[in-house]
Design an enzyme around this catalytic site. Structure first.
Site, short mmCIF file in Angstrom:
data_model
loop_
_atom_site.label_atom_id
_atom_site.label_comp_id
_atom_site.label_asym_id
_atom_site.label_seq_id
_atom_site.Cartn_x
_atom_site.Cartn_y
_atom_site.Cartn_z
N TYR A 192 25.45 37.69 55.39
CA TYR A 192 24.71 38.32 54.21
C TYR A 192 23.32 38.50 54.49
CZ TYR A 192 23.08 39.63 49.66
OH TYR A 192 22.42 40.06 48.51
N SER A 207 28.13 48.68 38.52
CA SER A 207 28.23 47.27 38.13
C SER A 207 26.73 46.81 38.53
CB SER A 207 29.11 46.47 38.84
OG SER A 207 29.16 45.25 38.84
N1 NAP Z 1 22.42 39.96 41.97
C1 NAP Z 1 21.44 39.25 42.89
O1 NAP Z 1 21.11 38.15 42.73
C2 NAP Z 1 21.11 40.12 44.33
C3 NAP Z 1 20.05 39.50 44.73
C4 NAP Z 1 19.43 40.34 46.02
C5 NAP Z 1 20.20 41.47 46.34
N2 NAP Z 1 21.35 41.90 45.62
C6 NAP Z 1 21.79 43.03 46.04
O2 NAP Z 1 22.28 43.90 45.07
C7 NAP Z 1 23.34 44.98 45.24
C8 NAP Z 1 24.10 45.05 44.02
O3 NAP Z 1 24.62 43.75 44.03
P1 NAP Z 1 24.88 43.17 42.35
O4 NAP Z 1 24.44 41.90 42.32
O5 NAP Z 1 24.57 44.40 41.23
O6 NAP Z 1 26.43 42.91 42.42
P2 NAP Z 1 27.50 43.76 41.82
O7 NAP Z 1 27.48 43.85 40.18
O8 NAP Z 1 28.91 43.38 42.28
O9 NAP Z 1 27.60 45.23 42.36
C9 NAP Z 1 27.98 45.71 43.60
C10 NAP Z 1 28.14 47.03 43.58
O10 NAP Z 1 28.45 47.53 44.84
C11 NAP Z 1 29.68 48.43 44.97
N3 NAP Z 1 29.85 48.11 46.35
C12 NAP Z 1 30.25 47.13 47.05
N4 NAP Z 1 30.97 47.57 48.09
C13 NAP Z 1 31.04 48.69 48.22
C14 NAP Z 1 31.28 49.71 49.17
N5 NAP Z 1 32.06 49.35 50.27
N6 NAP Z 1 31.37 51.08 48.74
C15 NAP Z 1 30.76 51.40 47.60
N7 NAP Z 1 30.45 50.59 46.68
C16 NAP Z 1 30.44 49.26 47.07
C17 NAP Z 1 30.45 47.82 43.81
O11 NAP Z 1 31.27 48.65 43.33
P3 NAP Z 1 32.88 48.60 43.82
O12 NAP Z 1 33.27 47.11 44.14
O13 NAP Z 1 33.77 49.13 42.81
O14 NAP Z 1 32.87 49.38 45.18
C18 NAP Z 1 29.11 47.47 42.77
O15 NAP Z 1 29.11 48.58 41.90
C19 NAP Z 1 23.81 44.15 46.64
O16 NAP Z 1 23.31 45.22 47.61
C20 NAP Z 1 23.35 43.06 46.77
O17 NAP Z 1 23.34 42.52 48.05
C21 NAP Z 1 21.73 41.26 44.47
#
Ligand code: NAP
Length: 249
Positions: A150, A16
Site C-alpha cells: 500500500y 464512502s
Molecule cells: N482513511 C484514512 O486514514 C486514509 C489515509 C490516507 C489515505 N487514504 C486514502 O483515501 C482514499 C479513500 O479511502 P477511505 O479511507 O475513504 O476508505 P473507504 O471509505 O473504504 O472508501 C474507499 C472508496 O474507494 C472506492 N474504491 C475502492 N476500490 C475501487 C475501485 N477499484 N474502483 C472504484 N472505486 C473503488 C470504494 O468504493 P467501492 O468499494 O464501492 O468500489 C470507496 O468509495 C483511498 O485512496 C485511501 O488510500 C485514507
C-alpha cells in the site's frame, strides 16, 4: 461566495469515507459532482445522501472499459470536467513474507494503474486551469508494519503529482497530492479489522499525533476543496499533509 460555483467535478470512490465527505463539500460549494464506486447499493445511498447536483456512475477504476464509460457519461451530461479528485483506493495488511501476487496486483491495479488511467482518460474533458487532486497518504513517506505494498502505491501517487505538473504545463492544469493521516472510515473495517481492533489502532495512533487525535473525513474534504478551488491558484505539485502533524515529526 461559493468556492466551486458552476464547476463540474468527479470524485472516484465517492460512495464512502473521504470521497463521500468531499463530494458533499463540493456540492455545498456550488459544484455538480459525479461520484463512482464498484458497489451499486452504496453508490445509490451516497447519491441519496448528497441529495442534489450529483450523478452516480458505477465503475471500477482498475477496468479501463469502465473508465471509458464513466467519461463518456460525463461528456454527454456536462461536456467537461473542472475538478478531478482521484480518490478511489485502498489496501490490505500483508507483512513481507506473506505478500501474494494477488495482493500486489489488487493494490497496484486500484491505487496506481486505476488512478493513472482515471487522470489520463479525463484529459480530453479538462479545460485550461482545471485542478487535479490525487489522494496519496502519509504512507507515501512513512513506514508502517505489514503495509509496504500500500505504502509503495502511495509513493507512486505522490510521484505522479510531481511529474504530471510538467506534462500538463502548457495547459495550465494544476496537479497536487493530498496526504491524509489517520482518518477512520469504513475502509478500516475492510482492512480485515474488527471494530474493537480499529479502536485499539486509533487509540495507539492518536498519542503519536501532535494534535493528540485522529482526523475526520470532513477535515480532509475541506483541504481538497482548497486544492480544487481558486484559493490555491498558485499551488502546484505539492503534497498537502492533513494529518495533525503526524508525518512532520
Ligand atoms: N482513511 C484514512 O486514514 C486514509 C489515509 C490516507 C489515505 N487514504 C486514502 O483515501 C482514499 C479513500 O479511502 P477511505 O479511507 O475513504 O476508505 P473507504 O471509505 O473504504 O472508501 C474507499 C472508496 O474507494 C472506492 N474504491 C475502492 N476500490 C475501487 C475501485 N477499484 N474502483 C472504484 N472505486 C473503488 C470504494 O468504493 P467501492 O468499494 O464501492 O468500489 C470507496 O468509495 C483511498 O485512496 C485511501 O488510500 C485514507
Amino acid at each position: 461566495m461559493n468556492k466551486l460555483e458552476g464547476k463540474v467535478a468527479l470524485v472516484t470512490g465517492g460512495n464512502s469515507g473521504i470521497g463521500l465527505a468531499t463530494a458533499k463539500r463540493f456540492v455545498a460549494e456550488g459544484a455538480y459532482v459525479f461520484i463512482t464506486g464498484r458497489r451499486q447499493t452504496e453508490l445509490d445511498a451516497a447519491v441519496k445522501e448528497i441529495g442534489k447536483n450529483v450523478t452516480g456512475v458505477q465503475s471500477d477504476v482498475s477496468k479501463l472499459t469502465d473508465l471509458d464509460r464513466l467519461f463518456a457519461t460525463i461528456e454527454k451530461e456536462q461536456g467537461h470536467l473542472d475538478v478531478l479528485f482521484a480518490n478511489a483506493g485502498g489496501g490490505e495488511i500483508a507483512p513481507l513474507g506473506a505478500i501474494t501476487e494477488e495482493h500486489f496486483d489488487k493494490t497496484f491495479n486500484t491505487n496506481v494503474k486505476g488512478l493513472l488511467f482515471t487522470v489520463q482518460k479525463a484529459l480530453p474533458l479538462l479545460p485550461e486551469g482545471a485542478s487535479i487532486i490525487l489522494n496519496a497518504s502519509t504512507a507515501s513517506r512513512k513506514g508502517t508494519p505489514a503495509f509496504s505494498v500500500y505504502s509503495a502505491t502511495k509513493a507512486a501517487v505522490r510521484s505522479f503529482a510531481r511529474n504530471w505538473t510538467l506534462d500538463l504545463k502548457e495547459r495550465k492544469i494544476r496537479v497536487n497530492a493530498i496526504s491524509p493521516g489517520v482518518v477512520p472510515t469504513p475502509g478500516y473495517n475492510l482492512l480485515g479489522l474488527s471494530d474493537e481492533q480499529v479502536q485499539e489502532f486509533v487509540d495507539s495512533q492518536a498519542i503519536t499525533i501532535p494534535l493528540g487525535r485522529v482526523g475526520t473525513p470532513d477535515e480532509i474534504a475541506k483541504a481538497v476543496v482548497f486544492l480544487a478551488s481558486d484559493d490555491s491558484s498558485f499551488v502546484n505539485g505539492i503534497e498537502l499533509f492533513v494529518d495533525g502533524g503526524m508525518a512532520q515529526i
